[in-house]
Enzyme design. Structure first.
Site, PDB file in Angstrom:
ATOM      1  N   ARG A 174      -3.826   1.085 -11.787  1.00 31.80           N
ATOM      2  CA  ARG A 174      -4.142  -0.166 -11.006  1.00 31.80           C
ATOM      3  C   ARG A 174      -4.882  -1.093 -10.585  1.00 31.80           C
ATOM      4  O   ARG A 174      -6.631  -1.284  -9.745  1.00 31.80           O
ATOM      5  CB  ARG A 174      -4.498   1.365  -9.780  1.00 31.80           C
ATOM      6  N   CYS A 275      -2.997   5.686  -1.446  1.00 36.05           N
ATOM      7  CA  CYS A 275      -4.405   7.015  -2.022  1.00 36.05           C
ATOM      8  C   CYS A 275      -5.145   5.437  -1.416  1.00 36.05           C
ATOM      9  O   CYS A 275      -5.153   4.690  -1.904  1.00 36.05           O
ATOM     10  CB  CYS A 275      -4.044   6.450  -3.495  1.00 36.05           C
ATOM     11  N   GLU A 371      -9.030   2.775  -4.643  1.00 42.09           N
ATOM     12  CA  GLU A 371      -7.277   2.291  -4.715  1.00 42.09           C
ATOM     13  C   GLU A 371      -7.525   0.837  -3.503  1.00 42.09           C
ATOM     14  O   GLU A 371      -6.825   0.054  -3.595  1.00 42.09           O
ATOM     15  CB  GLU A 371      -6.593   3.179  -4.372  1.00 42.09           C
TER      16      GLU A 371
HETATM   17  C1  LIG Z   1       2.447   5.169   2.913  1.00 42.50           C
HETATM   18  C2  LIG Z   1       1.954   4.493   1.651  1.00 42.50           C
HETATM   19  C3  LIG Z   1       2.295   4.173  -0.191  1.00 42.50           C
HETATM   20  C4  LIG Z   1       2.039   3.974  -0.914  1.00 42.50           C
HETATM   21  N1  LIG Z   1       2.278   3.893  -1.850  1.00 42.50           N
HETATM   22  C5  LIG Z   1       2.089   3.647  -2.851  1.00 42.50           C
HETATM   23  C6  LIG Z   1       2.688   3.682  -4.286  1.00 42.50           C
HETATM   24  O1  LIG Z   1       3.984   4.680  -4.468  1.00 42.50           O
HETATM   25  N2  LIG Z   1       1.809   2.732  -5.562  1.00 42.50           N
HETATM   26  C7  LIG Z   1       1.418   2.205  -5.253  1.00 42.50           C
HETATM   27  O2  LIG Z   1       1.203   1.311  -6.366  1.00 42.50           O
HETATM   28  N3  LIG Z   1       0.634   1.595  -3.786  1.00 42.50           N
HETATM   29  C8  LIG Z   1       0.882   2.562  -3.289  1.00 42.50           C
HETATM   30  N4  LIG Z   1       0.488   2.128  -1.457  1.00 42.50           N
HETATM   31  C9  LIG Z   1      -0.399   0.909  -1.800  1.00 42.50           C
HETATM   32  C10 LIG Z   1       0.289  -0.458  -1.109  1.00 42.50           C
HETATM   33  O3  LIG Z   1       1.769  -0.344  -0.394  1.00 42.50           O
HETATM   34  C11 LIG Z   1       0.231  -1.353  -1.986  1.00 42.50           C
HETATM   35  O4  LIG Z   1      -0.978  -1.741  -2.954  1.00 42.50           O
HETATM   36  C12 LIG Z   1       0.699  -2.676  -2.036  1.00 42.50           C
HETATM   37  O5  LIG Z   1       0.924  -3.533  -3.303  1.00 42.50           O
HETATM   38  C13 LIG Z   1       0.050  -3.619  -0.843  1.00 42.50           C
HETATM   39  O6  LIG Z   1       0.956  -4.440  -0.243  1.00 42.50           O
HETATM   40  P1  LIG Z   1      -0.020  -5.365   0.603  1.00 42.50           P
HETATM   41  O7  LIG Z   1       1.489  -7.229   0.778  1.00 42.50           O
HETATM   42  O8  LIG Z   1       0.403  -4.742   1.975  1.00 42.50           O
HETATM   43  O9  LIG Z   1      -1.103  -6.127   0.534  1.00 42.50           O
HETATM   44  P2  LIG Z   1      -2.391  -5.978   0.957  1.00 42.50           P
HETATM   45  O10 LIG Z   1      -2.200  -4.438   1.730  1.00 42.50           O
HETATM   46  O11 LIG Z   1      -2.027  -6.830   2.454  1.00 42.50           O
HETATM   47  O12 LIG Z   1      -3.371  -6.363   0.103  1.00 42.50           O
HETATM   48  C14 LIG Z   1      -3.976  -5.479  -0.884  1.00 42.50           C
HETATM   49  C15 LIG Z   1      -4.520  -6.260  -1.606  1.00 42.50           C
HETATM   50  O13 LIG Z   1      -3.749  -8.030  -2.479  1.00 42.50           O
HETATM   51  C16 LIG Z   1      -4.255  -8.729  -2.341  1.00 42.50           C
HETATM   52  N5  LIG Z   1      -3.993  -9.895  -1.961  1.00 42.50           N
HETATM   53  C17 LIG Z   1      -2.504  -9.690  -1.019  1.00 42.50           C
HETATM   54  N6  LIG Z   1      -1.271 -10.527  -0.680  1.00 42.50           N
HETATM   55  C18 LIG Z   1      -2.390 -11.477  -1.480  1.00 42.50           C
HETATM   56  C19 LIG Z   1      -1.251 -12.505  -2.217  1.00 42.50           C
HETATM   57  N7  LIG Z   1      -0.403 -13.393  -2.110  1.00 42.50           N
HETATM   58  N8  LIG Z   1      -2.058 -13.456  -3.277  1.00 42.50           N
HETATM   59  C20 LIG Z   1      -3.388 -12.999  -4.651  1.00 42.50           C
HETATM   60  N9  LIG Z   1      -3.754 -11.762  -3.608  1.00 42.50           N
HETATM   61  C21 LIG Z   1      -3.000 -10.710  -2.460  1.00 42.50           C
HETATM   62  C22 LIG Z   1      -5.843  -9.207  -0.534  1.00 42.50           C
HETATM   63  O14 LIG Z   1      -6.139  -9.103  -0.819  1.00 42.50           O
HETATM   64  C23 LIG Z   1      -5.840  -7.041  -1.385  1.00 42.50           C
HETATM   65  O15 LIG Z   1      -7.146  -7.048  -2.287  1.00 42.50           O
HETATM   66  C24 LIG Z   1       1.398   2.450  -0.884  1.00 42.50           C
HETATM   67  C25 LIG Z   1       0.131   2.587   0.456  1.00 42.50           C
HETATM   68  C26 LIG Z   1       0.961   3.362   2.224  1.00 42.50           C
HETATM   69  C27 LIG Z   1       0.081   2.824   3.125  1.00 42.50           C
END
Ligand SMILES: Cc1cc2nc3c(=O)[nH]c(=O)nc-3n(C[C@H](O)[C@H](O)[C@H](O)COP(=O)(O)OP(=O)(O)OC[C@H]3O[C@@H](n4cnc5c(N)ncnc54)[C@H](O)[C@@H]3O)c2cc1C
Length: 377
Positions: A174, A275, A371
């Site tokens: 992570r 998480c 995380e």
């Molecule tokens: C119900 C649920 C289940 C989940 N299960 C998992 C799992 O099984 N495994 C796991 O690893 N994660 C899991 N996650 C966490 C999440 O899905 C991941 O971290 C995912 O990658 C977040 O994507 P996002 O586009 O919503 O990012 P955001 O929440 O919008 O951003 C997350 C981070 O990434 C950065 N970011 C986003 N886009 C960019 C970009 N284009 N360039 C640079 N930085 C960027 C942001 O600044 C921030 O720091 C879960 C979340 C939820 C709500």
């Protein structure tokens, strides 16, 4: 009132507003001064030249892994670029470049549909392709780091494009170099994926593996008698099942989706960001010390020689599971997931997270690390 204006290029959408909402699956109220959706790579340079990135900048994807501030006095940049392109094929592998704005699970669905293997365990992880390298997303024993060839970025501070190969990304559990480099806007990620039949096992191996898969699938489901009769799933067995090569990627994807739908809190129903904390990694020696005081401590191997302590166990052991503080609760089954049970604000989430960290530190001498990305301003 919200104002929408276009500058420099028809491919840039800037929305300025005193209270433009920042979407987040935790459901805290949050807004920013300005929101920009990037629809083409060249417009990033144009925005940089017009000094748009000189003030505070947040790069966002789908908002599934953040707690945004109540008000961000700066610019929030997202990617609206969603194309997929195949760069080359070699020995049954392909380099597939995907733009950051594509929903992650759409891409996983695409790879499975086109008979590529490797990402199916990561089905239904919410969010975008661009965010996936930040935390090196993972599930059921797989992480994207195993398949990332390179990550193409725009540096919002220098105005330069930068490409990171897999080694440069410094992926770990992570974590990645991008967590320390919030000025980088990920434009696209190139994956190196194998075709499903690229190194096909023999028929004998296949039938043996399928028999093992069937046994594992059956043994993964257990009937728990207390407190009342219910079915539970062994995640270790599911992980072993998903590692069997002969099980088709499509079948694995179906299983992962079914399990996730059954076991995870849907943010559309109750606000959460998955998480909240990572499972802390400690040395074997530290584990032995803890085991002498807490014999029931839950942990996993973290190769090559460290141990990963269950964050759920740590939080449960400090009495937080199921408890609510000003609208924020720790899930009773998976206390590492914080829930927005009633109009929680970013401040109350930060406060509750800090209380949990303090309690774990006091009792076990272990520092929990978030995380999720917490944006404070
Ligand atoms: C119900 C649920 C289940 C989940 N299960 C998992 C799992 O099984 N495994 C796991 O690893 N994660 C899991 N996650 C966490 C999440 O899905 C991941 O971290 C995912 O990658 C977040 O994507 P996002 O586009 O919503 O990012 P955001 O929440 O919008 O951003 C997350 C981070 O990434 C950065 N970011 C986003 N886009 C960019 C970009 N284009 N360039 C640079 N930085 C960027 C942001 O600044 C921030 O720091 C879960 C979340 C939820 C709500």
């Amino acid at each position: 009132m919200q104002r929408k204006k276009q500058i420099n290029s028809p491919k840039v959408e800037r929305m300025t507003s005193a209270s433009h909402p920042i979407k987040n699956s935790f459901g805290v109220k949050s807004s920013c001064k300005e929101l920009v959706a990037i629809e083409s790579e060249s417009t990033l340079s144009e925005l940089w030249a017009s000094r748009v990135f000189e003030g505070p900048v947040i790069v966002l994807g789908g908002g599934y892994n953040i707690i945004p501030p109540t008000f961000f006095d700066g610019i929030v940049v997202t990617s609206a670029m969603t194309s997929i392109s195949h760069k080359s094929d070699r020995n049954g592998s392909s380099l597939i470049t995907v733009e950051a704005g594509l929903p992650w699970d759409d891409f996983v669905g695409y790879t499975v549909q086109h008979s590529y293997t490797g990402l199916e365990n990561l089905s239904l992880i919410p969010g975008t392709v661009g965010a996936a390298p930040i935390n090196n997303i993972g599930a059921y024993g797989a992480e994207i780091s195993e398949h990332v060839e390179s990550v193409h970025c725009f540096n919002t501070k220098t105005g330069k494009f930068e490409t990171f190969n897999n080694g440069d990304c410094k992926f770990s559990y992570r974590n990645s170099v991008f967590k320390e480099r919030p000025e980088l806007f990920i434009i696209s990620v190139t994956f190196n994926l194998k075709k499903e039949n690229a190194d096909k096992p023999s028929i004998t191996t296949t039938s043996k593996e399928l028999a093992r898969a069937a046994l594992l699938a059956l043994s993964a489901i257990r009937v728990k008698k207390h407190p009342k009769l219910k079915l539970t799933i062994s995640f270790d067995k599911i992980r072993d099942f998903l590692n069997i090569r002969s099980v088709p990627a499509k079948a694995k994807r179906h299983i992962v989706k079914a399990i996730r739908r059954k076991t995870l809190n849907d943010p559309r129903i109750i606000g959460n960001s998955g998480c909240f904390f990572k499972c802390p990694i400690i040395s074997s020696q530290k584990l032995e010390e803890l085991k002498s005081k807490f014999p029931d401590i839950e942990y996993f191997d973290h190769p090559p020689s460290e141990k990963k302590i269950s964050a759920c166990w740590l939080i449960r052991s400090t009495g937080f599971a199921g408890n609510t503080f000003q609208g924020v609760a720790c899930d009773i089954n998976r206390p590492v997931v914080l829930l927005n049970v009633e109009n929680a604000s970013a401040e109350t989430v930060f406060h509750h997270a800090l209380s949990i960290k303090d309690a774990v530190k006091d009792k076990f001498g272990i520092t929990l690390e978030e995380e999720v990305t917490l944006f404070t301003q």
